[in-house]
Design a protein around this motif. Structure first.
Motif, PDB file in Angstrom:
ATOM      1  N   ARG A  60       0.417  -1.018  -0.223  1.00 32.45           N
ATOM      2  CA  ARG A  60      -0.051   0.385   0.056  1.00 32.45           C
ATOM      3  C   ARG A  60       0.896   1.634  -0.043  1.00 32.45           C
ATOM      4  N   LYS A  61       2.128   0.971   1.042  1.00 32.81           N
ATOM      5  CA  LYS A  61       3.009   2.421   0.763  1.00 32.81           C
ATOM      6  C   LYS A  61       3.169   2.905  -0.807  1.00 32.81           C
ATOM      7  N   GLN A  62       4.034   1.594  -1.470  1.00 32.10           N
ATOM      8  CA  GLN A  62       4.372   2.156  -2.101  1.00 32.10           C
ATOM      9  C   GLN A  62       3.181   2.441  -3.697  1.00 32.10           C
ATOM     10  N   MET A  63       2.142   1.906  -3.337  1.00 31.15           N
ATOM     11  CA  MET A  63       1.060   2.123  -4.355  1.00 31.15           C
ATOM     12  C   MET A  63       0.808   3.545  -3.796  1.00 31.15           C
ATOM     13  N   GLN A  64       0.787   3.851  -2.968  1.00 32.46           N
ATOM     14  CA  GLN A  64       0.407   5.551  -2.439  1.00 32.46           C
ATOM     15  C   GLN A  64       2.076   6.792  -2.970  1.00 32.46           C
ATOM     16  N   GLN A  65       2.819   5.828  -2.846  1.00 36.68           N
ATOM     17  CA  GLN A  65       3.761   6.832  -3.530  1.00 36.68           C
ATOM     18  C   GLN A  65       4.019   7.216  -4.532  1.00 36.68           C
TER      19      GLN A  65
END
Length: 296
Positions: free
Chosen positions: A102-107
């Motif tokens: 989720r963090k990577q997609m948010q970035q």
């Protein structure tokens, strides 16, 4: 030719009045056609399940005289079927492993709609991954038996979607179409909160060469804040007191537009359901995606 429908609750808690609407509409629609009505317990997500809920759901259906055909199917016992479907999709290159957090997609600004990163940058062998199915970049549509024609224009923003989660659980989107195919379900009546999931399910059906059932989506009952009734919104369980059962059935029939008879409160649940099967009309179910409001 006999038709087959189903009611497929998740065991996250006892059935509430919104559940009754969905179960009753599905039951009446298929019984009015002389078809089979199946019950399937969608117990794919153990962290969200309530101990004993499956047994309580089945006992409640029996108390309301909503009797099913054949044996109850539990999704937790069908993992091998779901894995076969995933293997077939991977073999056809219609699905792919994804290790995005989720963090990577948010970035990357891809939380709302996946950007296909792992489709073009495959994860290393042995990485812990989810599996995503490819969603085509073309207009999709289907004819809902209640809501009419539904059109979903080509939209890259919908994104490829998860069919197997990184935490090791199979996703609803995959399991539901595998089960419908394996059980011969050809008519689905369910809540309108799932109507926009139908294109994804139809994509999977096409990917796997499955038949596509007909779909009918009834309005979803909400609370005073406009939230769908659920365990999360503290929906009250159905009452199993005999008089309350009759009153709840009467109210559900009225909300479904079925015009129950004036003496309905004096009828037994069996007699009321028998009347409802004989007089069932899908055309009288309210149309539109404005939700029926909870007034009780």
């Amino acid at each position: 030719m006999s038709c087959t429908g189903r009611f497929a609750p998740s065991p996250t808690g006892p059935l509430h009045f919104g559940s009754l609407l969905a179960a009753l509409a599905s039951y009446l629609d298929i019984r009015a056609q002389g078809g089979r009505w199946l019950v399937r317990i969608e117990d794919l997500d153990p962290p969200r399940e309530m101990p004993g809920a499956s047994k309580l759901i089945l006992e409640t259906l029996e108390q309301f005289q909503l009797h099913w055909d054949g044996s109850v199917v539990y999704q937790s016992q069908r993992h091998a079927l779901y894995q076969q479907a995933i293997d077939a999709l991977l073999d056809k290159q219609l699905a792919y492993p994804c290790q995005c957090s989720r963090k990577q997609m948010q970035q990357r600004g891809a939380l709302q709609a996946y950007d296909g990163y792992c489709r073009f940058h495959p994860p290393a062998a042995g990485a812990q991954t989810s599996v995503r199915a490819i969603y085509p970049d073309r207009t999709l549509s289907f004819n809902d038996r209640i809501q009419g024609e539904r059109i979903y224009p080509a939209d890259p923003g919908r994104g490829d979607f998860v069919i197997f989660r990184r935490d090791g659980f199979f996703a609803y989107q995959l399991a539901v179409i595998v089960d419908d195919e394996e059980q011969g379900v050809d008519q689905v009546v369910r809540g309108a909160d799932l109507i926009d999931e139908t294109p994804r399910q139809q994509v999977l059906q096409q990917h796997l060469g499955y038949h596509t059932p007909s779909y009918a989506h009834i309005p979803v009952l909400t609370n005073h804040e406009g939230q769908k009734l659920s365990k999360q919104t503290f929906a009250e369980p159905l009452s199993l007191e005999p008089l309350q059962i009759r009153q709840q059935l009467h109210r559900a029939l009225a909300l479904l537009g079925q015009r129950p008879p004036a003496d309905a409160f004096e009828l037994s649940p069996e007699a009321l359901l028998s009347w409802a099967v004989r007089h069932w009309s899908l055309d009288r179910v309210p149309r539109g995606l404005t939700f029926v409001q909870e007034t009780g």
